[in-house]
Design a protein around this motif. Structure first.
Motif, mmCIF file in Angstrom:
data_model
loop_
_atom_site.group_PDB
_atom_site.id
_atom_site.type_symbol
_atom_site.label_atom_id
_atom_site.label_comp_id
_atom_site.label_asym_id
_atom_site.label_seq_id
_atom_site.Cartn_x
_atom_site.Cartn_y
_atom_site.Cartn_z
ATOM 1 N N ARG A 276 0.758 -0.878 -0.573
ATOM 2 C CA ARG A 276 -0.016 0.006 -0.091
ATOM 3 C C ARG A 276 0.499 1.257 -0.189
ATOM 4 N NH1 ARG A 276 -4.234 -0.087 5.422
ATOM 5 N NH2 ARG A 276 -5.000 1.215 3.920
ATOM 6 N N VAL A 277 2.367 1.124 0.162
ATOM 7 C CA VAL A 277 2.934 1.868 0.308
ATOM 8 C C VAL A 277 3.758 2.488 -0.947
ATOM 9 C CG1 VAL A 277 4.575 2.795 1.013
ATOM 10 C CG2 VAL A 277 3.040 1.384 2.587
ATOM 11 N N CYS A 278 3.918 3.998 -1.624
ATOM 12 C CA CYS A 278 4.499 4.427 -3.179
ATOM 13 C C CYS A 278 5.189 5.270 -2.076
ATOM 14 C CB CYS A 278 3.565 4.661 -3.861
ATOM 15 S SG CYS A 278 2.377 3.790 -4.632
ATOM 16 N N ILE A 279 6.619 5.599 -2.537
ATOM 17 C CA ILE A 279 8.011 6.101 -2.811
ATOM 18 C C ILE A 279 8.688 6.832 -3.852
ATOM 19 C CG2 ILE A 279 9.487 4.881 -1.223
ATOM 20 C CD1 ILE A 279 9.792 6.389 0.674
ATOM 21 N N ARG A 280 9.577 7.409 -3.540
ATOM 22 C CA ARG A 280 10.627 7.707 -4.180
ATOM 23 C C ARG A 280 11.981 7.594 -4.189
ATOM 24 N NH1 ARG A 280 10.871 14.043 -4.081
ATOM 25 N NH2 ARG A 280 12.845 13.530 -6.407
ATOM 26 N N SER A 281 13.004 7.147 -5.127
ATOM 27 C CA SER A 281 14.735 6.189 -5.019
ATOM 28 C C SER A 281 14.849 6.237 -3.323
ATOM 29 C CB SER A 281 15.384 6.426 -5.924
ATOM 30 O OG SER A 281 16.227 5.904 -5.149
ATOM 31 N N GLY A 282 14.921 5.596 -2.362
ATOM 32 C CA GLY A 282 15.729 5.459 -1.513
ATOM 33 C C GLY A 282 16.159 5.934 -1.914
ATOM 34 N N GLN A 283 17.527 6.597 -2.185
ATOM 35 C CA GLN A 283 18.479 7.155 -2.629
ATOM 36 C C GLN A 283 18.481 8.433 -2.273
ATOM 37 O OE1 GLN A 283 21.186 6.570 -1.444
ATOM 38 N NE2 GLN A 283 22.135 4.632 -2.220
ATOM 39 N N ASN A 284 17.213 8.838 -3.279
ATOM 40 C CA ASN A 284 16.583 10.548 -3.162
ATOM 41 C C ASN A 284 17.936 11.343 -2.227
ATOM 42 O OD1 ASN A 284 14.646 12.381 -1.583
ATOM 43 N ND2 ASN A 284 14.955 12.817 -4.336
ATOM 44 N N ILE A 285 18.190 13.052 -2.248
ATOM 45 C CA ILE A 285 18.555 13.411 -1.134
ATOM 46 C C ILE A 285 17.426 13.132 0.146
ATOM 47 C CG2 ILE A 285 20.045 14.510 -2.596
ATOM 48 C CD1 ILE A 285 18.470 16.615 -2.283
ATOM 49 N N TYR A 286 16.189 13.440 -0.010
ATOM 50 C CA TYR A 286 15.180 14.021 0.776
ATOM 51 C C TYR A 286 14.995 12.509 1.616
ATOM 52 C CZ TYR A 286 14.161 17.582 -1.572
ATOM 53 O OH TYR A 286 14.863 19.479 -2.525
ATOM 54 N N ASN A 287 14.698 11.860 0.819
ATOM 55 C CA ASN A 287 14.207 9.846 1.598
ATOM 56 C C ASN A 287 15.572 9.707 2.387
ATOM 57 O OD1 ASN A 287 11.775 9.648 1.229
ATOM 58 N ND2 ASN A 287 12.784 8.798 -1.143
ATOM 59 N N ASN A 288 17.067 10.308 1.975
ATOM 60 C CA ASN A 288 18.206 9.925 2.448
ATOM 61 C C ASN A 288 18.126 10.332 3.547
ATOM 62 O OD1 ASN A 288 20.882 10.295 2.494
ATOM 63 N ND2 ASN A 288 20.888 8.087 2.388
ATOM 64 N N ALA A 289 17.984 11.720 3.953
ATOM 65 C CA ALA A 289 17.561 12.275 5.131
ATOM 66 C C ALA A 289 17.120 11.734 5.810
ATOM 67 C CB ALA A 289 17.563 13.999 4.544
ATOM 68 N N LEU A 290 15.208 11.639 5.565
ATOM 69 C CA LEU A 290 15.295 10.797 6.935
ATOM 70 C C LEU A 290 15.363 9.506 6.867
ATOM 71 C CD1 LEU A 290 11.972 10.220 8.087
ATOM 72 C CD2 LEU A 290 11.298 9.505 5.408
ATOM 73 N N PHE A 291 16.186 8.621 6.329
ATOM 74 C CA PHE A 291 16.490 7.218 6.700
ATOM 75 C C PHE A 291 17.714 7.616 7.397
ATOM 76 C CE2 PHE A 291 14.976 5.290 2.648
ATOM 77 C CZ PHE A 291 13.604 5.699 2.856
ATOM 78 N N ALA A 292 18.683 8.710 7.517
ATOM 79 C CA ALA A 292 19.719 9.228 8.615
ATOM 80 C C ALA A 292 18.821 9.846 9.393
ATOM 81 C CB ALA A 292 20.086 9.842 7.941
ATOM 82 N N ALA A 293 17.947 9.897 9.474
ATOM 83 C CA ALA A 293 17.215 10.506 11.391
ATOM 84 C C ALA A 293 16.393 8.910 11.298
ATOM 85 C CB ALA A 293 16.034 10.992 10.851
ATOM 86 N N VAL A 294 16.660 7.619 11.140
ATOM 87 C CA VAL A 294 15.979 6.853 11.647
ATOM 88 C C VAL A 294 17.258 6.522 12.108
ATOM 89 C CG1 VAL A 294 14.585 4.521 11.110
ATOM 90 C CG2 VAL A 294 13.969 6.311 9.846
ATOM 91 N N ILE A 295 18.175 5.931 10.928
ATOM 92 C CA ILE A 295 19.729 5.770 12.189
ATOM 93 C C ILE A 295 19.869 6.294 13.539
ATOM 94 C CG2 ILE A 295 21.732 5.222 11.854
ATOM 95 C CD1 ILE A 295 21.756 4.894 9.094
ATOM 96 N N ALA A 296 19.615 7.955 13.441
ATOM 97 C CA ALA A 296 19.835 7.984 14.934
ATOM 98 C C ALA A 296 18.839 8.151 15.682
ATOM 99 C CB ALA A 296 20.282 10.032 14.339
ATOM 100 N N HIS A 297 17.431 7.911 15.381
ATOM 101 C CA HIS A 297 16.306 7.666 16.980
ATOM 102 C C HIS A 297 17.120 6.134 17.093
ATOM 103 C CE1 HIS A 297 14.353 10.971 16.898
ATOM 104 N NE2 HIS A 297 14.526 11.441 16.276
ATOM 105 N N LEU A 298 16.804 5.382 16.423
ATOM 106 C CA LEU A 298 16.582 3.841 16.362
ATOM 107 C C LEU A 298 17.607 3.419 16.145
ATOM 108 C CD1 LEU A 298 13.728 2.594 14.104
ATOM 109 C CD2 LEU A 298 13.268 3.694 16.100
ATOM 110 N N GLY A 299 18.596 3.805 15.897
ATOM 111 C CA GLY A 299 19.932 2.815 16.149
ATOM 112 C C GLY A 299 20.210 1.861 14.576
ATOM 113 N N GLU A 300 20.847 1.383 14.193
ATOM 114 C CA GLU A 300 21.467 1.618 12.572
ATOM 115 C C GLU A 300 21.154 -0.392 12.732
ATOM 116 O OE1 GLU A 300 25.088 0.485 9.178
ATOM 117 O OE2 GLU A 300 25.511 1.753 11.044
ATOM 118 N N ALA A 301 20.894 -1.430 13.447
ATOM 119 C CA ALA A 301 20.533 -1.883 13.303
ATOM 120 C C ALA A 301 18.606 -2.328 13.188
ATOM 121 C CB ALA A 301 20.662 -3.510 14.465
ATOM 122 N N LYS A 302 18.568 -1.402 13.894
ATOM 123 C CA LYS A 302 16.765 -1.907 13.862
ATOM 124 C C LYS A 302 16.387 -0.263 12.266
ATOM 125 C CE LYS A 302 16.006 -2.130 18.779
ATOM 126 N NZ LYS A 302 15.057 -0.785 20.166
ATOM 127 N N ALA A 303 17.750 0.509 12.810
ATOM 128 C CA ALA A 303 16.686 1.057 10.903
ATOM 129 C C ALA A 303 16.961 -0.063 9.780
ATOM 130 C CB ALA A 303 18.084 2.333 11.113
#
Length: 346
Positions: free
Chosen positions: A161-188
């Protein structure tokens, strides 16, 4: 010999007549010099800002625009670079500029007073001038809920049910980086695998196309920046139907807030017009410029007290994530590595 009152009046009038044209010339910008800006912003988005700056200060703004490579260009030009200011649309560009050694520390009481600490470099090598949130677009017809967490995007209930642009897009990359900062790399990594499992289709297109595909029924939710939805709704008649079929939900991290990214600036290391470059940067966080950012570009103002555009405010009350932007930037390389590791774009 004493002068008569009438003679003094004539002399003062003559001086005023000479001074008035001089003041008018100062307003045109010719005597005040120039400033050279390398920018990732679209010309039509920054033109109103630079025109207003020139009108206020008399400083001419010369621009070079590109979609990539401006940090490398400044580095290659070295001490002969004409760049005074680099204006970016993402924290990653700012970090790359710093890593390439093309930024110099900015000493400014104005910037330190106006720009919140989380939106500036600890070493004062860059400052934000506006902000945007990475949010959820959702189908009005098929999604009843109006609250969601970023963590929930990996919940199996959204499978297919989810649509998204490339994971390497700069905006998604920043979001995923924030996920790492919050959850840690393993959980991210587990989160990213869960998000991938929920995709309705291969990551593609841009944020507007996410709204398009939701409107077409290909998916029910997606991820996009706040201002794209506003642009579709208010400025792009051919895409207005995509906005009308969707709604914006401001997600949060559990126990935190909504992920923010920024438009930011650096003062180039070899800026030939350093004083004018600093003047421009300080002007960009002033009330007039911040209002232009809000009303013309649909971005969140950095300056406290300047309100967002009504369309942006209409998304709901923003609880911005307090995570420093600099911390997110430190995790961007790890985020890019995880995207490839889980095969997110495959």
């Amino acid at each position: 010999m004493p002068t008569s009152p009438r003679l003094r009046s004539c002399v003062l009038a003559a001086v005023a007549a000479i001074a008035a044209p001089a003041a008018a010339v100062a307003q045109t910008g010719t005597p005040a010099g120039e400033v050279n800006v390398y920018t990732y912003r679209e010309a039509k988005l920054v033109a109103p800002l630079f025109e207003a700056f020139t009108k206020d200060t008399g400083i001419k703004v010369n621009t070079i625009s590109a979609s990539s490579g401006l940090e490398q260009r400044i580095a290659t030009e070295g001490a002969n670079s004409p760049a005074d200011v680099l204006l970016t649309v993402d924290i990653g560009r700012l970090k790359e500029a710093v890593d390439r050694g093309v930024a110099q520390p900015i000493t400014s009481e104005v910037l330190d007073k106006v720009v919140p600490a989380q939106y500036r470099d600890p070493n004062r090598l860059w400052y934000a001038v506006s902000a945007r949130a990475r949010v959820v677009y959702a189908s009005k017809a098929r999604v009843a809920q109006n609250e969601i967490t970023y963590e929930e995007l990996a919940d199996p209930k959204w499978k297919g049910r989810v649509c998204i642009r490339s994971g390497q897009n700069i905006y998604n990359n920043a979001l995923f980086a924030a996920v790492i900062a919050h959850l840690g790399e393993a959980k991210a990594e587990e989160w990213l695998k869960g998000l991938k499992a929920n995709l309705a289709q291969k990551p593609s297109g841009g944020d507007r196309e996410v709204a398009r595909d939701i409107a077409a029924g290909k998916c029910d939710i997606g991820v996009g920046n706040t201002y794209y939805w506003a642009l579709m709704s208010e400025r792009e008649p051919d895409k207005k139907a995509w906005a009308e079929a969707t709604k914006v939900i401001l997600p949060t991290f559990k126990g935190a807030g909504t992920h923010m990214n920024i438009s930011g600036v650096i003062l180039a290391k070899h800026a030939p017009n350093k004083a004018n470059g600093l003047k421009l940067i300080e002007w960009l966080v002033g009330e007039q410029a911040q209002k232009i950012y809000a009303d013309m570009n649909f971005e969140y103002p950095i300056r406290p007290g300047v309100t967002a555009h009504p369309v942006i405010s209409g998304y709901g009350e923003l609880a911005a994530d307090p995570l420093p932007i600099a911390t997110i930037a430190e995790n961007k390389k790890a985020a890019a590595t995880l995207v490839d590791k889980v095969g997110f774009d495959n």
